[in-house]
Design a protein around this motif. Sequence first.
Motif, PDB file in Angstrom:
ATOM      1  N   LEU A   1      -2.652   0.242   7.069  1.00 46.68           N
ATOM      2  CA  LEU A   1      -3.725   1.214   6.814  1.00 46.68           C
ATOM      3  C   LEU A   1      -4.441   1.624   8.091  1.00 46.68           C
ATOM      4  O   LEU A   1      -4.927   2.739   8.209  1.00 46.68           O
ATOM      5  N   ASN A   2      -4.510   0.713   9.057  1.00 47.44           N
ATOM      6  CA  ASN A   2      -5.315   1.016  10.249  1.00 47.44           C
ATOM      7  C   ASN A   2      -4.504   1.622  11.398  1.00 47.44           C
ATOM      8  O   ASN A   2      -5.022   1.786  12.499  1.00 47.44           O
ATOM      9  N   GLY A   3      -3.239   1.938  11.138  1.00 48.55           N
ATOM     10  CA  GLY A   3      -2.456   2.640  12.147  1.00 48.55           C
ATOM     11  C   GLY A   3      -1.713   1.725  13.114  1.00 48.55           C
ATOM     12  O   GLY A   3      -0.948   2.181  13.947  1.00 48.55           O
ATOM     13  N   LYS A   4      -1.916   0.389  12.988  1.00 47.53           N
ATOM     14  CA  LYS A   4      -1.219  -0.542  13.887  1.00 47.53           C
ATOM     15  C   LYS A   4       0.278  -0.518  13.635  1.00 47.53           C
ATOM     16  O   LYS A   4       1.093  -0.653  14.546  1.00 47.53           O
TER      17      LYS A   4
ATOM     18  N   ASN B   1       1.295   6.871   8.259  1.00 47.72           N
ATOM     19  CA  ASN B   1       0.659   5.626   7.832  1.00 47.72           C
ATOM     20  C   ASN B   1       0.396   5.646   6.339  1.00 47.72           C
ATOM     21  O   ASN B   1       0.286   6.711   5.740  1.00 47.72           O
TER      22      ASN B   1
ATOM     23  N   LYS C   1      -9.630  -8.631   1.255  1.00 49.34           N
ATOM     24  CA  LYS C   1      -8.324  -9.161   1.632  1.00 49.34           C
ATOM     25  C   LYS C   1      -8.076 -10.526   0.997  1.00 49.34           C
ATOM     26  O   LYS C   1      -8.992 -11.331   0.845  1.00 49.34           O
TER      27      LYS C   1
ATOM     28  N   HIS D   1       3.249   1.781  11.582  1.00 53.62           N
ATOM     29  CA  HIS D   1       3.525   3.019  10.845  1.00 53.62           C
ATOM     30  C   HIS D   1       4.523   2.740   9.730  1.00 53.62           C
ATOM     31  O   HIS D   1       5.448   1.954   9.899  1.00 53.62           O
TER      32      HIS D   1
ATOM     33  N   TYR E   1     -11.742  -2.138   0.320  1.00 54.83           N
ATOM     34  CA  TYR E   1     -10.896  -3.217  -0.182  1.00 54.83           C
ATOM     35  C   TYR E   1     -11.325  -4.563   0.390  1.00 54.83           C
ATOM     36  O   TYR E   1     -12.019  -4.629   1.394  1.00 54.83           O
TER      37      TYR E   1
ATOM     38  N   GLU F   1      -3.163  -4.965   6.038  1.00 52.27           N
ATOM     39  CA  GLU F   1      -4.159  -4.077   6.653  1.00 52.27           C
ATOM     40  C   GLU F   1      -3.560  -3.246   7.797  1.00 52.27           C
ATOM     41  O   GLU F   1      -3.951  -2.095   8.024  1.00 52.27           O
ATOM     42  N   GLN F   2      -2.571  -3.806   8.509  1.00 52.31           N
ATOM     43  CA  GLN F   2      -1.925  -3.079   9.615  1.00 52.31           C
ATOM     44  C   GLN F   2      -1.262  -1.780   9.148  1.00 52.31           C
ATOM     45  O   GLN F   2      -1.026  -0.877   9.955  1.00 52.31           O
TER      46      GLN F   2
ATOM     47  N   LYS G   1      -2.231   5.011   3.205  1.00 52.63           N
ATOM     48  CA  LYS G   1      -3.695   5.050   3.113  1.00 52.63           C
ATOM     49  C   LYS G   1      -4.162   4.852   1.682  1.00 52.63           C
ATOM     50  O   LYS G   1      -3.450   5.176   0.733  1.00 52.63           O
TER      51      LYS G   1
ATOM     52  N   THR H   1       0.797  -1.234   0.000  1.00 53.00           N
ATOM     53  CA  THR H   1       0.000   0.000   0.000  1.00 53.00           C
ATOM     54  C   THR H   1       0.831   1.287   0.000  1.00 53.00           C
ATOM     55  O   THR H   1       0.315   2.356   0.327  1.00 53.00           O
TER      56      THR H   1
END
Length: 246
Positions: free
Chosen positions: A128-131, A139, A148, A133, A146, A125-126, A141, A102
């Motif tokens: 995109l969701n801020g888990k 992050n 998976k 950086h 989407y 996905e981590q 975006k 991403t």
Amino acid sequence: VKKILKRIVIGFLALVVVFVLFAGWLAYRMNAEQKVLRPIPTAMVTAGVYAVQDGTVNLFLVNDGDDCVVIDAGNDIKSVEKGMRSLNFDPAKVKAVFLTHTDGDHVAALRLFRNAKVYISVLEEQMLNGKTHRFFIFNNKIDTPYEKIDDSQTVTIGKIAVKGIMTPGHTPGSICYLVNGQYLFTGDTLSLRNNEVQRFNDFFNMDSKTEEKSIRNLAHVTGVRLILTAHYGVSSDFEKAFHSWR
Ligand SMILES: [Zn+2]
């Protein structure tokens, strides 16, 4: 009070100097790393597979009759649209976009493919969701919904079969796609130099050691006719390209 004010001003100026030096170093390194990238021009690569060049990055189109999918979505929406039109493809006809990861230079034209499902790997996905950086507090975006795709999972779009091969390293959820059993799209998981696979630029990698493991794993894929990278062109000699990774 004057003394305190003076200290604050000096402290602030020192911070500005550090920031400017860091920004300068970053710009210099980015420029040097970008210079070694070798994308290929917009054109047909082989029957049914097309490259679109957007500056230093390639995205790819796979077309089989009415079915059309895209691997990655470029750095600049206008430039991607121009490339698609020059190949006589209507972006609205793309049915799916498979993202190798991403980072900004792979996702910019997602909105152009307005009828497409967008796929990322379950592990990405981590980003995109801020888990996790990408850089400091920054992050990744994307501006579309989407779905998976997991390791070894195959998504079929008409006659086009897209199999995910999880290859963490560049980002923790980087994934390669083996299309119709013969075209291996590697995103930023590796570089090709003189037709040999090497790590991608360490400077851009989040974890080069993990990436090496992923490349060794890829070296055992069978039936690959073409390796297609996002920044280093293509190779039709899989055996030679991966020989030092087995
Ligand atoms: Zn990239």
